[in-house]
Design a protein around this motif. Structure first.
Motif, PDB file in Angstrom:
ATOM      1  N   MET A   1     -16.491  16.138  -6.222  1.00  0.00           N
ATOM      2  CA  MET A   1     -16.555  16.107  -4.775  1.00  0.00           C
ATOM      3  C   MET A   1     -16.563  14.651  -4.311  1.00  0.00           C
ATOM      4  O   MET A   1     -17.195  13.796  -4.916  1.00  0.00           O
ATOM      5  CB  MET A   1     -17.796  16.842  -4.299  1.00  0.00           C
ATOM      6  N   ALA A   2     -15.845  14.371  -3.245  1.00  0.00           N
ATOM      7  CA  ALA A   2     -15.736  13.004  -2.729  1.00  0.00           C
ATOM      8  C   ALA A   2     -17.050  12.574  -2.082  1.00  0.00           C
ATOM      9  O   ALA A   2     -17.745  13.376  -1.457  1.00  0.00           O
ATOM     10  CB  ALA A   2     -14.613  12.929  -1.707  1.00  0.00           C
ATOM     11  N   SER A   3     -17.370  11.298  -2.247  1.00  0.00           N
ATOM     12  CA  SER A   3     -18.582  10.769  -1.629  1.00  0.00           C
ATOM     13  C   SER A   3     -18.353  10.565  -0.128  1.00  0.00           C
ATOM     14  O   SER A   3     -17.215  10.553   0.354  1.00  0.00           O
ATOM     15  CB  SER A   3     -18.971   9.443  -2.268  1.00  0.00           C
ATOM     16  N   GLN A   4     -19.434  10.389   0.590  1.00  0.00           N
ATOM     17  CA  GLN A   4     -19.338  10.156   2.029  1.00  0.00           C
ATOM     18  C   GLN A   4     -18.539   8.881   2.300  1.00  0.00           C
ATOM     19  O   GLN A   4     -17.723   8.849   3.217  1.00  0.00           O
ATOM     20  CB  GLN A   4     -20.725  10.054   2.643  1.00  0.00           C
ATOM     21  N   GLU A   5     -18.740   7.857   1.492  1.00  0.00           N
ATOM     22  CA  GLU A   5     -17.991   6.610   1.661  1.00  0.00           C
ATOM     23  C   GLU A   5     -16.495   6.838   1.459  1.00  0.00           C
ATOM     24  O   GLU A   5     -15.681   6.286   2.197  1.00  0.00           O
ATOM     25  CB  GLU A   5     -18.500   5.548   0.684  1.00  0.00           C
ATOM     26  N   ASP A   6     -16.136   7.652   0.475  1.00  0.00           N
ATOM     27  CA  ASP A   6     -14.724   7.967   0.235  1.00  0.00           C
ATOM     28  C   ASP A   6     -14.120   8.705   1.420  1.00  0.00           C
ATOM     29  O   ASP A   6     -12.983   8.442   1.821  1.00  0.00           O
ATOM     30  CB  ASP A   6     -14.553   8.817  -1.027  1.00  0.00           C
ATOM     31  N   LEU A   7     -14.887   9.647   1.980  1.00  0.00           N
ATOM     32  CA  LEU A   7     -14.393  10.395   3.131  1.00  0.00           C
ATOM     33  C   LEU A   7     -14.196   9.482   4.336  1.00  0.00           C
ATOM     34  O   LEU A   7     -13.184   9.566   5.025  1.00  0.00           O
ATOM     35  CB  LEU A   7     -15.347  11.536   3.477  1.00  0.00           C
ATOM     36  N   PHE A   8     -15.157   8.598   4.587  1.00  0.00           N
ATOM     37  CA  PHE A   8     -15.013   7.658   5.699  1.00  0.00           C
ATOM     38  C   PHE A   8     -13.810   6.744   5.482  1.00  0.00           C
ATOM     39  O   PHE A   8     -13.065   6.449   6.416  1.00  0.00           O
ATOM     40  CB  PHE A   8     -16.276   6.825   5.901  1.00  0.00           C
ATOM     41  N   ALA A   9     -13.612   6.307   4.255  1.00  0.00           N
ATOM     42  CA  ALA A   9     -12.465   5.451   3.943  1.00  0.00           C
ATOM     43  C   ALA A   9     -11.159   6.203   4.181  1.00  0.00           C
ATOM     44  O   ALA A   9     -10.186   5.633   4.693  1.00  0.00           O
ATOM     45  CB  ALA A   9     -12.545   4.950   2.502  1.00  0.00           C
ATOM     46  N   SER A  10     -11.133   7.487   3.851  1.00  0.00           N
ATOM     47  CA  SER A  10      -9.931   8.290   4.082  1.00  0.00           C
ATOM     48  C   SER A  10      -9.636   8.434   5.568  1.00  0.00           C
ATOM     49  O   SER A  10      -8.488   8.349   5.995  1.00  0.00           O
ATOM     50  CB  SER A  10     -10.092   9.680   3.461  1.00  0.00           C
ATOM     51  N   VAL A  11     -10.677   8.662   6.360  1.00  0.00           N
ATOM     52  CA  VAL A  11     -10.489   8.767   7.810  1.00  0.00           C
ATOM     53  C   VAL A  11     -10.042   7.428   8.376  1.00  0.00           C
ATOM     54  O   VAL A  11      -9.147   7.357   9.213  1.00  0.00           O
ATOM     55  CB  VAL A  11     -11.766   9.281   8.507  1.00  0.00           C
ATOM     56  N   ASP A  12     -10.650   6.326   7.914  1.00  0.00           N
ATOM     57  CA  ASP A  12     -10.231   4.989   8.361  1.00  0.00           C
ATOM     58  C   ASP A  12      -8.761   4.753   8.045  1.00  0.00           C
ATOM     59  O   ASP A  12      -8.021   4.232   8.881  1.00  0.00           O
ATOM     60  CB  ASP A  12     -11.081   3.902   7.707  1.00  0.00           C
ATOM     61  N   ALA A  13      -8.330   5.150   6.856  1.00  0.00           N
ATOM     62  CA  ALA A  13      -6.923   4.986   6.476  1.00  0.00           C
ATOM     63  C   ALA A  13      -6.024   5.814   7.380  1.00  0.00           C
ATOM     64  O   ALA A  13      -4.952   5.351   7.797  1.00  0.00           O
ATOM     65  CB  ALA A  13      -6.717   5.377   5.011  1.00  0.00           C
ATOM     66  N   LEU A  14      -6.454   7.018   7.717  1.00  0.00           N
ATOM     67  CA  LEU A  14      -5.683   7.870   8.617  1.00  0.00           C
ATOM     68  C   LEU A  14      -5.560   7.212   9.993  1.00  0.00           C
ATOM     69  O   LEU A  14      -4.485   7.211  10.600  1.00  0.00           O
ATOM     70  CB  LEU A  14      -6.348   9.244   8.741  1.00  0.00           C
ATOM     71  N   ALA A  45      -6.632  14.022   4.437  1.00  0.00           N
ATOM     72  CA  ALA A  45      -7.406  12.786   4.537  1.00  0.00           C
ATOM     73  C   ALA A  45      -8.852  12.991   4.106  1.00  0.00           C
ATOM     74  O   ALA A  45      -9.458  12.114   3.496  1.00  0.00           O
ATOM     75  CB  ALA A  45      -7.364  12.248   5.964  1.00  0.00           C
ATOM     76  N   LEU A  46      -9.400  14.181   4.395  1.00  0.00           N
ATOM     77  CA  LEU A  46     -10.787  14.472   4.044  1.00  0.00           C
ATOM     78  C   LEU A  46     -10.932  15.123   2.671  1.00  0.00           C
ATOM     79  O   LEU A  46     -12.030  15.465   2.262  1.00  0.00           O
ATOM     80  CB  LEU A  46     -11.405  15.386   5.111  1.00  0.00           C
ATOM     81  N   LYS A  47      -9.796  15.318   2.009  1.00  0.00           N
ATOM     82  CA  LYS A  47      -9.779  15.931   0.672  1.00  0.00           C
ATOM     83  C   LYS A  47     -10.458  17.306   0.696  1.00  0.00           C
ATOM     84  O   LYS A  47     -11.307  17.620  -0.118  1.00  0.00           O
ATOM     85  CB  LYS A  47     -10.416  15.015  -0.348  1.00  0.00           C
ATOM     86  N   THR A  48     -10.041  18.115   1.680  1.00  0.00           N
ATOM     87  CA  THR A  48     -10.566  19.468   1.816  1.00  0.00           C
ATOM     88  C   THR A  48      -9.431  20.400   2.209  1.00  0.00           C
ATOM     89  O   THR A  48      -8.286  19.985   2.245  1.00  0.00           O
ATOM     90  CB  THR A  48     -11.726  19.496   2.839  1.00  0.00           C
ATOM     91  N   SER A  49      -9.754  21.634   2.495  1.00  0.00           N
ATOM     92  CA  SER A  49      -8.717  22.607   2.852  1.00  0.00           C
ATOM     93  C   SER A  49      -8.535  22.682   4.365  1.00  0.00           C
ATOM     94  O   SER A  49      -9.433  22.315   5.127  1.00  0.00           O
ATOM     95  CB  SER A  49      -9.088  23.997   2.314  1.00  0.00           C
TER      96      SER A  49
END
Length: 55
Positions: A1-14, A45-49
Motif C-alpha cells: 500500500m502506498a504511503s501518505q507521502e507517496d499519495l501526496f506526491a502523486s497528486v502533486d505530479a497530477l 494518480a492515487l494508485k487506487t480503483s
C-alpha cells in the motif's frame, strides 16, 4: 500500500501536468458527468480503483 507521502506526491505530479486542472465549477461539473475519465486519472494518480474514487 502506498504511503501518505507517496499519495501526496502523486497528486502533486497530477497538478503539475499540462494543462492545469480546470476551474472549480468545471471540476464539479466533470465529477457529476457520466464519463469515468476524470475518475480514472485520479484513481491512477492515487494508485487506487475508480470505484474507490467514485465512493
Amino acid at each position: 500500500m502506498a504511503s501518505q507521502e507517496d499519495l501526496f506526491a502523486s497528486v502533486d505530479a497530477l497538478l503539475e501536468e499540462e494543462p492545469q486542472l480546470p476551474p472549480p465549477a468545471e471540476r464539479a461539473r466533470l465529477r457529476e458527468d457520466d464519463t469515468d475519465i476524470p475518475r480514472a486519472r485520479l484513481a491512477t494518480a492515487l494508485k487506487t480503483s475508480t470505484q474507490t474514487v467514485k465512493k
